[in-house]
Structure formats: structure tokens, C-alpha cells
Design a protein around this motif. Structure first.
Motif, PDB file in Angstrom:
ATOM      1  N   ARG A 125      40.144  18.839  76.920  1.00  0.00           N
ATOM      2  CA  ARG A 125      38.937  20.129  76.814  1.00  0.00           C
ATOM      3  C   ARG A 125      37.676  19.386  76.664  1.00  0.00           C
ATOM      4  O   ARG A 125      36.923  19.363  77.475  1.00  0.00           O
ATOM      5  N   LEU A 160      40.499  18.750  85.749  1.00  0.00           N
ATOM      6  CA  LEU A 160      40.859  19.704  84.663  1.00  0.00           C
ATOM      7  C   LEU A 160      42.374  20.126  84.467  1.00  0.00           C
ATOM      8  O   LEU A 160      42.729  20.713  83.679  1.00  0.00           O
ATOM      9  N   LEU A 174      37.167  25.772  77.137  1.00  0.00           N
ATOM     10  CA  LEU A 174      37.555  26.380  78.696  1.00  0.00           C
ATOM     11  C   LEU A 174      38.604  27.315  78.510  1.00  0.00           C
ATOM     12  O   LEU A 174      39.402  27.532  77.382  1.00  0.00           O
TER      13      LEU A 174
END
Length: 225
Positions: A61, A165, A195
Motif C-alpha cells: 500500500r 496495485l 487504499l
């Protein structure tokens, strides 16, 4: 401490020593309880999302997205590096898979809250999806997002950013390739700080504009004063 635990200690150390260890253990447990109560939670950790959909990418993250100089996002026919997109800006990054929820609720929610977000220090709301640049540009025009709008739509044409991601969704063998999950995050000067990911693409519970405003307040408590 349970009776069985006390009995085991007595057997291991004798009754006298066992009593000493029991008292010591009680003191340690008491101290641990005080630590657990502790002080206030740091602002940046308030309302942290510990759901499985986020925790599976938890180690990645907090990362500087701009270090990936090979990745590009498209705005119309213009290619942008991640440094050009994020460097020196406070950004709400929104990922959307496409469909009615995105067009009718998700993105319009950010458009409606754009003035509020700007007053809190958000430089841009960047909505990204895996699609062809011309289709994303057409959607931006349909939503009335012109030049200078605080909400921008970008195309992750090759799916490179969503793979970075870890949020790709669907089979790579599909004709259009994998799409992205519905997510939203806070990016400060290129660094992904927080996130949030919806459990299913049809959900709009933790990545909508109002939820991200609350998250922004937790990260930047002074931005709202």
C-alpha cells in the motif's frame, strides 16, 4: 489465569516457585492490558480498512508509484507517466470497472463533491479504468468533464497500473483482458498512503466520495479546520 495453567506452573517449578510465577504472570498480564488500552489511535490509522480485499495487498500500500517509469496512463491521445500524474500533488485515485454504477453513481458522486474536496486540499480526483483511451475520453465528455475540471478520467490502456496495485479482475484470456476492481485511495506526492477496495464491483460502500472525504479527514485532520 485458569486453574489448569496454575497447576502446570506448580508442577514445573514447585508450589512455592509456582506461586511466585503466578504473581509475576498476573503483573505482566495487567501491564499488557494497560498497553492495549493505550492512548489515542494515530490520526493516519483511524478507520483503517482491514478487510480481506485490502489486506491481501497491504504490504504494497505505502509505495511510491512514480518509481515505475515504464507505466503510462492515457488522457485522450496524450500519454502521461505516473510522475506527471502524481508528483507534487495530493490526489484521490479512483478505480472503476465500468458499468451503470460507475457512470450513474460513483464518478458523479465525486463530481458533486469536487468543490468540497478542493477545499480540503485535494488537487485532483483521478478516475482510472482499463479501457481504450478514446472510450474513456468519450465517457468524460458524456459526464461533462472538460479542461480544468478537478475530476479527470484516465485510461489504463494496457492494465499496467491495475496490475501494479494487484487489483486486476477477470481472466487475462478474456477478449478485452482483465478489468480493475472498484477501489479508491489517497496518493500524496506519488506515494500511495491508503487504499480501499469494494468486496464486489457492484458495491459502492467504502470508495464513494463521502467515504473518501471521511478518510481524508483522518489522514489530514487539519485540512478541515
Amino acid at each position: 489465569m485458569s486453574q489448569s495453567a496454575q497447576s502446570l506452573i506448580r508442577l514445573a517449578f514447585g508450589v512455592a516457585k509456582g506461586q511466585q510465577h503466578i504473581q509475576q504472570a498476573k503483573r505482566l498480564f495487567g501491564a499488557a492490558a494497560e498497553l492495549r488500552r493505550g492512548g489515542p489511535v494515530p490520526d493516519g490509522h483511524l478507520n483503517s480498512d482491514l478487510s480481506p480485499t485490502v489486506c491481501h495487498i497491504g504490504l504494497g500500500r505505502r509505495r511510491d508509484l512514480t518509481l515505475r517509469q515504464d507505466l503510462r496512463l492515457w488522457q485522450g491521445d496524450k500519454q502521461l507517466t505516473l510522475a506527471e500524474v502524481f508528483k507534487g500533488k495530493n490526489v484521490v485515485l479512483v478505480g472503476f470497472p465500468g458499468g451503470p454504477v460507475c457512470v450513474e453513481q460513483h464518478i458523479p458522486g465525486y463530481i458533486a463533491q469536487s468543490e468540497k474536496l478542493g477545499s480540503m486540499g485535494v488537487d485532483k480526483v483521478l478516475c482510472v479504468t482499463v479501457d481504450l483511451p478514446e472510450q474513456v475520453a468519450g465517457l468524460a465528455a458524456k459526464l461533462g468533464l472538460g479542461s480544468g475540471s478537478k475530476v479527470e478520467l484516465l485510461a489504463d490502456r494496457n492494465g499496467g497500473v491495475v496490475r501494479l496495485l494487484g487489483l486486476e479482475m477477470g481472466s487475462p484470456e478474456a477478449a478485452a483482458g482483465p478489468k480493475c476492481q472498484r477501489y479508491a485511495g489517497v496518493v500524496e506526492d506519488g506515494v500511495l498512503l491508503k487504499l480501499r477496495v469494494e468486496s464486489t464491483p457492484a458495491d459502492l460502500k467504502v470508495t464513494d466520495a463521502k467515504s473518501m472525504i471521511e478518510l481524508w479527514k483522518c489522514i489530514y485532520p487539519n485540512a478541515c479546520k
